[in-house]
Design an enzyme around this catalytic site. Structure first.
Site, mmCIF file in Angstrom:
data_model
loop_
_atom_site.group_PDB
_atom_site.id
_atom_site.type_symbol
_atom_site.label_atom_id
_atom_site.label_comp_id
_atom_site.label_asym_id
_atom_site.label_seq_id
_atom_site.Cartn_x
_atom_site.Cartn_y
_atom_site.Cartn_z
ATOM 1 N N CYS A 410 1.016 -5.733 -9.083
ATOM 2 C CA CYS A 410 2.434 -5.417 -8.905
ATOM 3 C C CYS A 410 2.649 -4.222 -7.993
ATOM 4 C CB CYS A 410 3.097 -5.186 -10.264
ATOM 5 S SG CYS A 410 2.417 -3.805 -11.205
ATOM 6 N N HIS A 454 4.243 -1.996 -15.292
ATOM 7 C CA HIS A 454 4.763 -2.796 -14.176
ATOM 8 C C HIS A 454 5.429 -1.878 -13.159
ATOM 9 C CE1 HIS A 454 5.688 -6.471 -12.238
ATOM 10 N NE2 HIS A 454 6.986 -6.509 -12.528
ATOM 11 N N ASP A 470 12.148 -7.886 -8.391
ATOM 12 C CA ASP A 470 10.762 -7.942 -8.843
ATOM 13 C C ASP A 470 10.010 -8.945 -7.967
ATOM 14 O OD1 ASP A 470 8.337 -8.001 -10.106
ATOM 15 O OD2 ASP A 470 9.137 -8.345 -12.115
#
Length: 660
Positions: A410, A454, A470
């Site tokens: 991520c 994250h 995202d």
């Protein structure tokens, strides 16, 4: 070295027992104390164990003096002080193992058994987990059993008898401990300071982001925090837990703005879907408090910045409990020019092919929302892979990731998207936090683990405000690598990896983990976090809510004294008399009635010899009784056979006064 001679009927097993207890008590401390301290303690314990087998190895007094000096210098070398949490505990452990080498009699073992309690208590300066408490309670009961064994007048007690005595003492102490726990006044500040030891036991997100910073963290299944919602929780896809916000990119690493550049929180243009919740956050050694995106009501004493970080006054070095209210549907207001400019700063290593990629997205005058959609479509369409084991990147990680490796976690996707949108003249920032949560049905709360760490992007879009983007959600499912690292996570794969069927053993292990976490959460809520408000609520429930701090102190003393007095009376009444002692007292009482009183501290053999010398006519009565008594008390005679015989011989002891 000098051969050890134990006095006062000290058994080698008792020395071995106290040695084992000290070794077991030190084991949890080894992870917190300096390695050289642990090596010294281990060497002293090994010498004590060797001396049990070969007594000639026991150090004499002249050798103990330099060993004591070496132990003290070792602690000073490790910490440059003898005060503070770590240094003080290291000194205590060092002195205890040195005392262990000095054992000569029961008094030394008894002193060690008493001081052992201080070593157990020092553990709570480093860790207060329920598993450690259970472990230390087992050691405490074993220590009480050793002390019960040391009180035996002659031979050591059988193990079962010593354990029964220890268990009885432990159970009798529980009412007093509970009374003190409930009534001891809770204070806002600690009673003492333990010095400026380095922070321990902290884990979690950093306030910087670079390749690998989150993928390392996500391999941990340890809890980051626990959440109790006031009502139904939001859908899983909305569970974004906001932490630090990063603005500055130097070409490799993202960092936050300086504190002086972070203003106070701006009001939301729209805020719907308000939801209250309570969080218990593990130590992070950072100031920010995690909040569900976006926070609208924050704890007292905290500060909300203009990028919606919630900051505490001090770093969180212990568990922190707080309440918040967040809006799950919101629209932010427009940023000021300084903030917008900070969201457009580019790193120095932007390459021509990065600009060419963005130019393709901005063709035909596409607006900001269209550019974002094309960027996400690029990550979905091109062969980008989501993996915990990406290849190493060089001096320009963003360019290499976008055009060469195309494999990352991520942090790679969030960093690359933020830079690309800035090239397109769209203000962006990177947000670090956690995504998802796992329900623990045993406690009706949610666990957010380090494996849920994250990173995502927020971009300013006209008419929408700061919008969460995202990029990892855009990766095609067939290009998500479920590597062995993911299968080894302590809890489960992160939410973004999807759910997989667990086999029977994995489900059982996961269920046991939830049970353990529920116990730990209950311990945190009802013991470690038992606050002044909790105490007042409990006292109000039993009709004692009117007590103030001084009233609580008086009640604690009165209730504690009452419980202690009742316990002492119970022990005094319930203590079984030694049948040998009872028979000998009757024997001495019969002789006292004819003027033959036993002197203070006079042993049974000396007493009998003195009576026989003064009254030779009584010798046939007292010698058979005392002979059997001494064999039963100090020899190996069978009590089952000897006690009835001793009672018979006592009946024959009928002394009469001599006639003048």
């Amino acid at each position: 070295m000098a051969k050890t001679h134990y006095s006062e009927h000290l058994a080698p097993g008792q020395v071995g027992a106290v040695t084992a207890l000290l070794a077991l008590a030190y084991l949890p401390l080894a992870q917190w104390l300096a390695l050289q301290v642990s090596l010294f303690v281990a060497a002293a314990l090994a010498l004590r164990i060797a001396a049990l087998r070969w007594p000639v190895l026991a150090p004499g007094r002249w050798l103990l003096l330099p060993l004591t000096a070496a132990g003290l210098l070792n602690v000073l070398s490790a910490y440059a002080t003898v005060s503070g949490r770590a240094a003080g505990t290291a000194l205590l452990a060092t002195m205890l193992v040195l005392k262990l080498l000095e054992i000569r009699g029961r008094r030394d073992v008894r002193l060690l058994a008493i001081l052992f309690g201080f070593l157990l208590a020092s553990q709570f300066l480093f860790d207060q987990s329920p598993l450690l408490v259970v472990y230390l309670l087992v050691l405490l009961v074993a220590d009480l059993a050793l002390m019960a064994d040391l009180t035996a007048r002659a031979r050591p007690r059988p193990l079962a008898g010593a354990l029964r005595a220890a268990g009885r003492l432990f159970l009798l102490s529980l009412p007093l401990a509970i009374a003190l726990f409930v009534l001891f006044p809770r204070l806002d500040n600690p009673l003492w300071s333990l010095g400026n030891d380095e922070q321990i036991g902290v884990t979690g997100l950093s306030d910087q982001l670079e390749p690998g910073s989150i993928s390392e963290l996500v391999l941990s299944g340890e809890p980051a925090f626990r959440v109790w919602f006031d009502g139904p929780p939001p859908p899983a896809e909305q569970l974004y837990w906001r932490g630090p916000v990063l603005w500055r990119m130097d070409g490799r690493r993202w960092a936050p703005r300086p504190d002086e550049a972070a203003g106070t929180g701006a009001p939301l243009a729209e805020a719907d879907g308000r939801l209250g919740y309570q969080i218990v956050m593990e130590p992070s050694d950072q100031r920010w408090l995690l909040a569900l995106d976006l926070p609208v009501e924050i704890p007292d004493g905290a500060r909300l910045t203009d990028d919606y970080q919630v900051l505490a006054k001090e770093r969180l070095t212990t568990s922190e409990r707080y309440r918040m209210v967040s809006a799950t549907r919101y629209r932010t207001t427009a940023p000021d020019p300084v903030t917008a400019a900070a969201g457009l700063e580019l790193p120095p290593n932007v390459t021509p092919r990065m600009r060419a990629l963005v130019a393709d997205w901005t063709r035909d005058g596409a607006d900001a929302a269209q550019v974002v959609a094309r960027a996400l479509a690029h990550f979905n369409r091109e062969p980008f892979y989501y993996t915990l084991a990406p290849p190493l990147l060089g001096g320009n990680p963003t360019d290499e990731f976008l055009f060469e490796t195309r494999r990352g976690f991520c942090e790679h996707y969030a960093s690359a998207l933020a830079v690309l949108l800035r090239i397109a003249d769209i203000p962006t920032r990177v947000v670090l936090g956690y995504h998802g949560a796992e329900l623990n049905p045993l406690g009706d709360y949610y666990i957010v683990r380090q494996s849920d760490a994250h990173a995502w992007v927020e971009a300013w879009l006209p008419g929408e405000g700061w919008r969460r983007i995202d990029p990892t959600a855009a990766i095609a499912a067939e290009r998500i690598e479920r590597s062995p690292e993911l299968s080894g996570l302590g809890a489960r794969a992160p939410l973004r990896f999807g759910s997989e069927e667990l086999d029977r053993i994995a489900r059982l292990a996961h269920g046991l983990r939830l049970v353990a976490d529920a116990l730990e959460a209950g311990w945190q809520n009802w013991v470690l976090d038992f606050s002044n408000a909790d105490q007042l609520a409990l006292l109000s429930a039993i009709g004692l809510g009117y007590l103030s701090n001084y009233g609580l102190a008086v009640a604690m003393v009165l209730v504690g004294a009452t419980v202690l007095g009742v316990t002492i009376l119970y022990l005094a009444r319930g203590r079984p008399r030694d049948p040998l002692e009872v028979l000998f007292e009757r024997f001495a009482a019969r002789l006292a009635r004819v003027g033959l009183r036993r002197r203070p501290r006079e042993g049974p053999r000396d007493f009998g010899q003195r009576v026989a010398a003064r009254r030779p006519d009584l010798r046939p009565q007292i010698e058979p009784f005392l002979g059997l008594y001494l064999r039963l008390r100090y020899g190996r005679a069978d009590p089952k056979v000897g006690l009835p015989a001793l009672r018979q011989r006592l009946r024959r002891v009928r002394p009469r006064r001599q006639r003048r």
